[in-house]
Structure formats: structure tokens, C-alpha cells
Scaffold this motif. Sequence first.
Motif, PDB file in Angstrom:
ATOM      1  N   ILE A 138      43.705  58.975  48.650  1.00  0.00           N
ATOM      2  CA  ILE A 138      43.430  59.860  47.507  1.00  0.00           C
ATOM      3  C   ILE A 138      43.037  61.239  48.039  1.00  0.00           C
ATOM      4  CG2 ILE A 138      42.676  57.961  46.029  1.00  0.00           C
ATOM      5  CD1 ILE A 138      39.586  58.812  46.983  1.00  0.00           C
ATOM      6  N   LEU A 189      44.674  61.404  42.242  1.00  0.00           N
ATOM      7  CA  LEU A 189      45.132  60.088  42.114  1.00  0.00           C
ATOM      8  C   LEU A 189      46.780  60.163  41.950  1.00  0.00           C
ATOM      9  CD1 LEU A 189      42.924  57.720  40.024  1.00  0.00           C
ATOM     10  CD2 LEU A 189      43.126  58.165  42.637  1.00  0.00           C
ATOM     11  N   GLU A 204      47.570  54.761  42.050  1.00  0.00           N
ATOM     12  CA  GLU A 204      46.492  54.936  42.868  1.00  0.00           C
ATOM     13  C   GLU A 204      45.245  54.770  42.017  1.00  0.00           C
ATOM     14  OE1 GLU A 204      47.557  57.645  46.662  1.00  0.00           O
ATOM     15  OE2 GLU A 204      46.621  58.713  45.040  1.00  0.00           O
ATOM     16  N   ALA A 235      40.516  54.544  42.173  1.00  0.00           N
ATOM     17  CA  ALA A 235      39.336  54.712  42.803  1.00  0.00           C
ATOM     18  C   ALA A 235      38.421  53.736  42.008  1.00  0.00           C
ATOM     19  CB  ALA A 235      38.920  56.024  42.543  1.00  0.00           C
ATOM     20  N   ALA A 278      37.662  55.294  47.411  1.00  0.00           N
ATOM     21  CA  ALA A 278      39.144  54.727  47.189  1.00  0.00           C
ATOM     22  C   ALA A 278      39.199  53.305  46.967  1.00  0.00           C
ATOM     23  CB  ALA A 278      40.251  55.023  48.362  1.00  0.00           C
TER      24      ALA A 278
END
Length: 265
Positions: free
Chosen positions: A6, A22, A26, A28, A125
Motif C-alpha cells: 500500500i 489502495l 488491495e 487495509a 496493510a
Amino acid sequence: MNSHEIDFKLHGDDMQFVEIELDPGESAVAEAGGMMMMDDGISMETIFGDGAHDGRGGGLFGKLVGAGKRLLTGESLFMTVFTNEGSGKKHVSFAAPYPGKIIPVDLSELGGKVICQKDAFLCAAKGVAVGIDFQKKLGTGFFGGEGFIMQKLEGDGLAFLHAGGTIHRKELQPGELLRVDTGCLVAMTKDVEYNIEYVGKIKSAFLGGEGLFFATVRGPGTVWIQSLPFSRLAERIYANAPGGGKSTGEGSILGGIGDFLNGDD
């Protein structure tokens, strides 16, 4: 690399927030209640456990173990995963809960593990495991002021910590010893030796206004020190709040008259 890669940007000075970028797919992870804002196209999902895996994998036993670790640190059983399900780059931001600084730590550059205070973790992440770290010596836990159990962050991705006041990062050489107020130690790398020591003189502790114990950290490794622990800030606020000690505050122009009007003895 097991963790998602990230990008981020820090905003603000004393009341910071971190903006995480992101790419599609992706994710978080963050503690519940930490999210400040996010773009359209980002989905939120509550997971059961420590954030190292999502709620659909790892097996029931693994989920229970991860959740139990978080419960021992006083955190919620659940975390929130923010995933970019759109076609382009999206952003999600997480805010600090009180005045201080946000500390980015790249676990891949710090030996894959950082140990921190229980409430220091803000977000990370996807793929970073948030667990517990038991201190080997009982004295560390019972007299350390921050509890026997600390958090540990493991993995190879980015994680973000938050602490109060100004943050000082110090690199300790092999054998180098540093004495720290127990509440001021935010985090340390895995090779740092951590212990609690007695001040030595009762009079120094009580008359000097300091505690009976302080933390010692010995290198090699990296430590992060905060200038204003939240517990210290909370004590000052409580002491100067109406009905919480000094109802008119130190230096009040009302002085004793204000105490009399407020009904204080």
C-alpha cells in the motif's frame, strides 16, 4: 511479499490522519472506529480475529485463537477490512484518536516484528498479524504500568502506530541502555531487551513526583518514545474537570472563592 503493498500520505500536525491508497484488490485492516473517510468503491467487512486472514479462511480454531489474542489485549474481537473493489486507485483515511503523531513502520525493514503498547496500533496493510506479546518477567507486567501483555505486529507490510505528543525514534547500539518512563515507551523492535527496574529510593519516587518503577531498554534495536502518554493527559484533564479534583483549575482567577461557590470544602 505476503502483505498487500500500500501507499500512504500523512496529513496534519498534532491531530493527524493517514490516507492510504489502495490499488484494485488491495486491502487495509484497522481497529473498529478508526476510519475517517473513504472513496466510493471501497468495501468494508468485519472479520473475526487478528487481521492476518479474512473471516472466510484459516479455520475456526485459527479464528478463535486470533480473536482470543485480541481479547487479552483489551481490544475488540473484531477488526475491519477495507478493500478496493473498484477499477482504479481508491483512498481510505484513518484518524488518530487523540493529539499526537502517527508512526509508519515497515515491518520488512524491521525484522518482521515490532512490539508496541496495547493501544498504539491504528491500521495496517492486509496480511499484517496483530497479536499479543507476553513479557517474560513478571515484574515487567505487574509494575510496568502498561500491563503484562503488549501487542506485537508481525509480517512484511506497512503498519501505523499512534502515540501522544512528540515521537522520538532512537537507534540503540549493542549493549546501549536507556531508562524510560513506563508510559512513554511506545514500541520497540524484536531484538530490544525490555525490563522494569525499581527507582531505588522511595523518597525520590514520592517526593520527586515520579513513579516507583521505570522501563529499561537495551540494544541493539530501535525504540519509539512518546512525550505525552494518554494516561498522563487523561489524569491532567480529570484533575482539572469540574468535580474531578481541582474544580477551578490551577491558576484560576477565582481561587478559593471559586471553590466556595462550587460547594467545595
